[in-house]
Motif scaffolding. Sequence first.
Motif, short mmCIF file in Angstrom:
data_model
loop_
_atom_site.label_atom_id
_atom_site.label_comp_id
_atom_site.label_asym_id
_atom_site.label_seq_id
_atom_site.Cartn_x
_atom_site.Cartn_y
_atom_site.Cartn_z
N ILE A 1 5.68 0.65 -6.13
CA ILE A 1 4.88 2.06 -6.36
C ILE A 1 3.79 -0.06 -5.95
O ILE A 1 2.96 0.56 -5.47
CB ILE A 1 4.35 1.78 -7.84
CG1 ILE A 1 5.12 3.54 -7.84
CG2 ILE A 1 3.80 1.70 -8.33
CD1 ILE A 1 5.62 4.09 -9.19
N LEU A 2 4.17 -0.99 -6.56
CA LEU A 2 3.20 -1.77 -5.95
C LEU A 2 2.78 -1.97 -4.72
O LEU A 2 1.74 -2.10 -4.08
CB LEU A 2 3.57 -3.15 -6.84
CG LEU A 2 3.65 -3.29 -8.44
CD1 LEU A 2 4.69 -4.50 -8.91
CD2 LEU A 2 2.37 -3.21 -8.98
N ALA A 3 3.38 -1.86 -3.94
CA ALA A 3 3.30 -2.21 -2.60
C ALA A 3 2.61 -1.25 -1.93
O ALA A 3 2.12 -1.91 -1.00
CB ALA A 3 4.98 -2.04 -2.12
N VAL A 4 2.63 0.17 -2.92
CA VAL A 4 2.10 1.46 -1.73
C VAL A 4 0.44 0.89 -2.06
O VAL A 4 -0.47 1.17 -1.70
CB VAL A 4 2.91 2.59 -2.73
CG1 VAL A 4 1.53 3.51 -2.53
CG2 VAL A 4 3.30 3.40 -1.86
N ILE A 5 0.46 0.66 -3.91
CA ILE A 5 -1.28 0.69 -4.60
C ILE A 5 -1.79 -0.37 -3.44
O ILE A 5 -2.78 -0.96 -2.73
CB ILE A 5 -0.82 0.10 -5.66
CG1 ILE A 5 -0.67 1.19 -6.43
CG2 ILE A 5 -2.39 -0.81 -6.44
CD1 ILE A 5 -0.23 1.29 -8.31
N GLY A 6 -0.65 -2.08 -3.48
CA GLY A 6 -1.52 -3.12 -2.80
C GLY A 6 -1.97 -2.77 -1.56
O GLY A 6 -3.18 -3.21 -0.81
N TYR B 1 -5.59 -1.92 2.45
CA TYR B 1 -6.54 -1.05 3.53
C TYR B 1 -8.29 -0.74 2.96
O TYR B 1 -9.11 -0.70 4.58
CB TYR B 1 -6.19 0.30 4.10
CG TYR B 1 -6.41 1.20 4.58
CD1 TYR B 1 -5.99 0.74 6.23
CD2 TYR B 1 -7.01 2.15 4.32
CE1 TYR B 1 -6.61 2.18 7.30
CE2 TYR B 1 -7.86 3.42 5.38
CZ TYR B 1 -7.18 2.69 6.91
OH TYR B 1 -7.89 3.46 8.09
N PHE B 2 -7.66 -0.43 2.05
CA PHE B 2 -9.74 -0.31 2.00
C PHE B 2 -10.86 -1.13 1.91
O PHE B 2 -11.80 -0.90 1.60
CB PHE B 2 -10.06 0.73 0.57
CG PHE B 2 -9.27 1.90 0.88
CD1 PHE B 2 -9.97 2.74 1.84
CD2 PHE B 2 -8.23 2.79 0.70
CE1 PHE B 2 -9.57 4.08 2.17
CE2 PHE B 2 -7.34 4.06 1.31
CZ PHE B 2 -8.79 4.36 2.27
N MET B 3 -9.66 -2.59 1.61
CA MET B 3 -10.97 -3.86 1.35
C MET B 3 -10.88 -4.61 2.63
O MET B 3 -12.14 -4.84 2.24
CB MET B 3 -10.45 -4.13 0.21
CG MET B 3 -10.77 -3.73 -1.11
SD MET B 3 -11.88 -3.37 -2.39
CE MET B 3 -11.75 -3.24 -3.26
N VAL B 4 -10.40 -4.49 3.25
CA VAL B 4 -10.28 -5.75 4.70
C VAL B 4 -9.98 -5.41 5.88
O VAL B 4 -10.95 -5.78 7.16
CB VAL B 4 -9.12 -6.83 3.74
CG1 VAL B 4 -9.69 -7.60 5.59
CG2 VAL B 4 -9.12 -7.55 2.90
N GLY B 5 -8.90 -4.33 5.87
CA GLY B 5 -8.56 -3.04 7.12
C GLY B 5 -10.26 -2.05 7.60
O GLY B 5 -10.87 -2.58 6.96
N PRO B 6 -8.73 -1.42 8.48
CA PRO B 6 -10.15 -0.23 8.91
C PRO B 6 -10.63 0.70 7.80
O PRO B 6 -11.75 1.08 8.52
CB PRO B 6 -8.72 -0.04 10.44
CG PRO B 6 -8.15 0.19 9.35
CD PRO B 6 -8.09 -1.47 9.06
N GLY B 7 -10.67 0.62 7.17
CA GLY B 7 -10.95 1.83 6.12
C GLY B 7 -12.15 1.25 4.87
O GLY B 7 -12.69 1.78 4.46
#
Length: 81
Positions: free
Chosen positions: A49-54, A59-65
Amino acid sequence: MATGGKQRDTRAERERVRVYQARRALHVEQSRRRTRDNLIAGIGGGLLILAVIGGQVAYFMVGPGAPVPTPSATPSATPTL
């Protein structure tokens, strides 16, 4: 004179005790194993769960999102009279 019956009875009693003790030992071992397995599954699930949240945060802070910054209109300075 009739000691043969007593020996059979004590032998059968020893066998019953041995089977009972083996069954109890199996039950205790299964209980320990279930407890250990539940602990391992809980820790593994928590880490997942922690890995999914991370991953979502990354993705939404740094990546394409990540949102693309748009230029905002700056007010021009006009002299007031």
